[in-house]
Design a protein around this motif. Structure first.
Motif, PDB file in Angstrom:
ATOM      1  N   ASN A  48     -10.703  -9.325  -1.328  1.00 20.15           N
ATOM      2  CA  ASN A  48     -10.777 -10.635  -0.684  1.00 20.15           C
ATOM      3  C   ASN A  48     -10.942 -11.778  -1.683  1.00 20.15           C
ATOM      4  O   ASN A  48     -11.391 -12.852  -1.336  1.00 20.15           O
ATOM      5  CB  ASN A  48     -11.888 -10.668   0.370  1.00 20.15           C
ATOM      6  N   ASP A  50      -7.281 -16.520   5.101  1.00 18.71           N
ATOM      7  CA  ASP A  50      -7.297 -15.274   5.869  1.00 18.71           C
ATOM      8  C   ASP A  50      -7.726 -14.097   4.991  1.00 18.71           C
ATOM      9  O   ASP A  50      -8.532 -13.260   5.406  1.00 18.71           O
ATOM     10  CB  ASP A  50      -5.921 -14.971   6.475  1.00 18.71           C
ATOM     11  N   GLU A  61     -11.439 -14.224   4.215  1.00 21.59           N
ATOM     12  CA  GLU A  61     -12.290 -13.918   5.366  1.00 21.59           C
ATOM     13  C   GLU A  61     -12.164 -12.473   5.830  1.00 21.59           C
ATOM     14  O   GLU A  61     -13.167 -11.807   6.078  1.00 21.59           O
ATOM     15  CB  GLU A  61     -11.936 -14.834   6.538  1.00 21.59           C
ATOM     16  N   ARG A  62     -10.932 -11.996   5.979  1.00 26.50           N
ATOM     17  CA  ARG A  62     -10.678 -10.690   6.596  1.00 26.50           C
ATOM     18  C   ARG A  62     -10.410  -9.568   5.608  1.00 26.50           C
ATOM     19  O   ARG A  62     -10.533  -8.409   5.951  1.00 26.50           O
ATOM     20  CB  ARG A  62      -9.469 -10.775   7.515  1.00 26.50           C
ATOM     21  N   GLU A  66      -6.335  -6.187   6.083  1.00 24.33           N
ATOM     22  CA  GLU A  66      -6.193  -6.682   7.458  1.00 24.33           C
ATOM     23  C   GLU A  66      -5.095  -7.737   7.556  1.00 24.33           C
ATOM     24  O   GLU A  66      -4.342  -7.772   8.525  1.00 24.33           O
ATOM     25  CB  GLU A  66      -7.517  -7.244   7.977  1.00 24.33           C
ATOM     26  N   VAL A  67      -5.001  -8.606   6.562  1.00 19.45           N
ATOM     27  CA  VAL A  67      -4.007  -9.677   6.595  1.00 19.45           C
ATOM     28  C   VAL A  67      -2.597  -9.106   6.466  1.00 19.45           C
ATOM     29  O   VAL A  67      -1.650  -9.615   7.065  1.00 19.45           O
ATOM     30  CB  VAL A  67      -4.301 -10.735   5.508  1.00 19.45           C
TER      31      VAL A  67
END
Length: 92
Positions: free
Chosen positions: A3, A32, A35-36, A40-41
Protein backbone atom coordinates in the motif's frame (compact mmCIF):
# COMPACT_ATOMS: atom_id res chain seq x y z
CA UNK A 1 -0.17 -5.93 1.86
CA UNK A 2 1.33 -3.50 -0.63
CA UNK A 3 0.00 0.00 0.00
CA UNK A 4 2.95 2.34 -0.56
CA UNK A 5 3.12 4.17 -3.89
CA UNK A 6 6.29 5.89 -5.10
CA UNK A 7 6.45 8.24 -8.09
CA UNK A 8 9.59 8.57 -10.16
CA UNK A 9 10.83 12.05 -11.02
CA UNK A 10 9.70 11.45 -14.60
CA UNK A 11 6.14 10.64 -13.50
CA UNK A 12 5.99 13.73 -11.29
CA UNK A 13 7.06 15.85 -14.26
CA UNK A 14 4.58 14.12 -16.60
CA UNK A 15 1.67 14.66 -14.22
CA UNK A 16 2.19 18.43 -14.38
CA UNK A 17 1.58 18.36 -18.14
CA UNK A 18 -1.41 15.99 -18.28
CA UNK A 19 -5.08 16.97 -18.50
CA UNK A 20 -6.63 17.41 -15.07
CA UNK A 21 -9.07 14.50 -15.47
CA UNK A 22 -6.13 12.15 -16.06
CA UNK A 23 -4.32 13.45 -12.96
CA UNK A 24 -7.50 13.00 -10.88
CA UNK A 25 -7.89 9.43 -12.15
CA UNK A 26 -4.25 8.72 -11.27
CA UNK A 27 -4.65 10.24 -7.80
CA UNK A 28 -7.79 8.18 -7.21
CA UNK A 29 -5.90 4.99 -8.03
CA UNK A 30 -3.04 5.93 -5.69
CA UNK A 31 -5.48 6.71 -2.87
CA UNK A 32 -7.29 3.41 -3.44
CA UNK A 33 -4.01 1.50 -3.19
CA UNK A 34 -2.97 3.34 -0.03
CA UNK A 35 -6.35 2.61 1.61
CA UNK A 36 -7.22 -0.89 0.37
CA UNK A 37 -3.92 -2.34 -0.79
CA UNK A 38 -2.77 -3.21 -4.28
CA UNK A 39 -4.24 -6.72 -4.27
CA UNK A 40 -7.77 -5.39 -3.68
CA UNK A 41 -7.43 -2.53 -6.17
CA UNK A 42 -6.30 -4.94 -8.90
CA UNK A 43 -9.73 -6.57 -8.63
CA UNK A 44 -11.50 -3.36 -9.70
CA UNK A 45 -12.30 -3.91 -13.39
CA UNK A 46 -12.31 -0.22 -14.32
CA UNK A 47 -8.55 0.11 -13.84
CA UNK A 48 -7.70 -2.77 -16.21
CA UNK A 49 -4.59 -3.57 -14.18
CA UNK A 50 -2.59 -6.02 -16.26
CA UNK A 51 0.91 -7.40 -16.65
CA UNK A 52 2.75 -6.36 -19.78
CA UNK A 53 4.55 -8.54 -22.27
CA UNK A 54 7.34 -8.14 -24.77
CA UNK A 55 9.74 -5.23 -24.27
CA UNK A 56 7.77 -4.07 -21.22
CA UNK A 57 7.74 -7.45 -19.47
CA UNK A 58 8.11 -6.97 -15.72
CA UNK A 59 5.87 -3.88 -15.70
CA UNK A 60 2.14 -3.62 -15.15
CA UNK A 61 -0.22 -1.00 -16.53
CA UNK A 62 -3.42 0.66 -15.44
CA UNK A 63 -5.80 2.60 -17.65
CA UNK A 64 -6.36 6.16 -16.62
CA UNK A 65 -8.68 6.70 -19.59
CA UNK A 66 -9.10 5.30 -23.08
CA UNK A 67 -6.05 7.24 -24.18
CA UNK A 68 -3.70 7.21 -21.16
CA UNK A 69 -1.84 4.44 -19.36
CA UNK A 70 0.39 4.44 -16.30
CA UNK A 71 3.14 1.84 -15.96
CA UNK A 72 4.44 0.53 -12.66
CA UNK A 73 6.47 -2.25 -11.08
CA UNK A 74 6.72 -3.71 -7.60
CA UNK A 75 10.07 -3.12 -5.88
CA UNK A 76 10.73 -3.97 -2.24
CA UNK A 77 7.02 -4.19 -1.46
CA UNK A 78 6.21 -0.80 -2.98
CA UNK A 79 4.45 0.28 -6.15
CA UNK A 80 6.89 2.32 -8.22
CA UNK A 81 5.43 4.25 -11.15
CA UNK A 82 7.86 4.61 -14.01
CA UNK A 83 5.85 6.24 -16.80
CA UNK A 84 2.52 7.76 -17.78
CA UNK A 85 1.84 8.03 -21.48
CA UNK A 86 -0.76 8.78 -24.07
CA UNK A 87 -1.72 5.78 -26.16
CA UNK A 88 -2.80 6.23 -29.75
CA UNK A 89 -4.60 3.17 -31.08
CA UNK A 90 -3.13 3.82 -34.51
CA UNK A 91 0.42 3.40 -33.25
CA UNK A 92 0.13 -0.27 -32.33
Amino acid sequence: MINIVELSALVRKQLKKLPIHIVVSFQNWVEDVEERGLEEVRKIPGYHDEPLRGELKGLRSIRLSRGYRAYYRIIDGQVQFVNVERIDKHEY
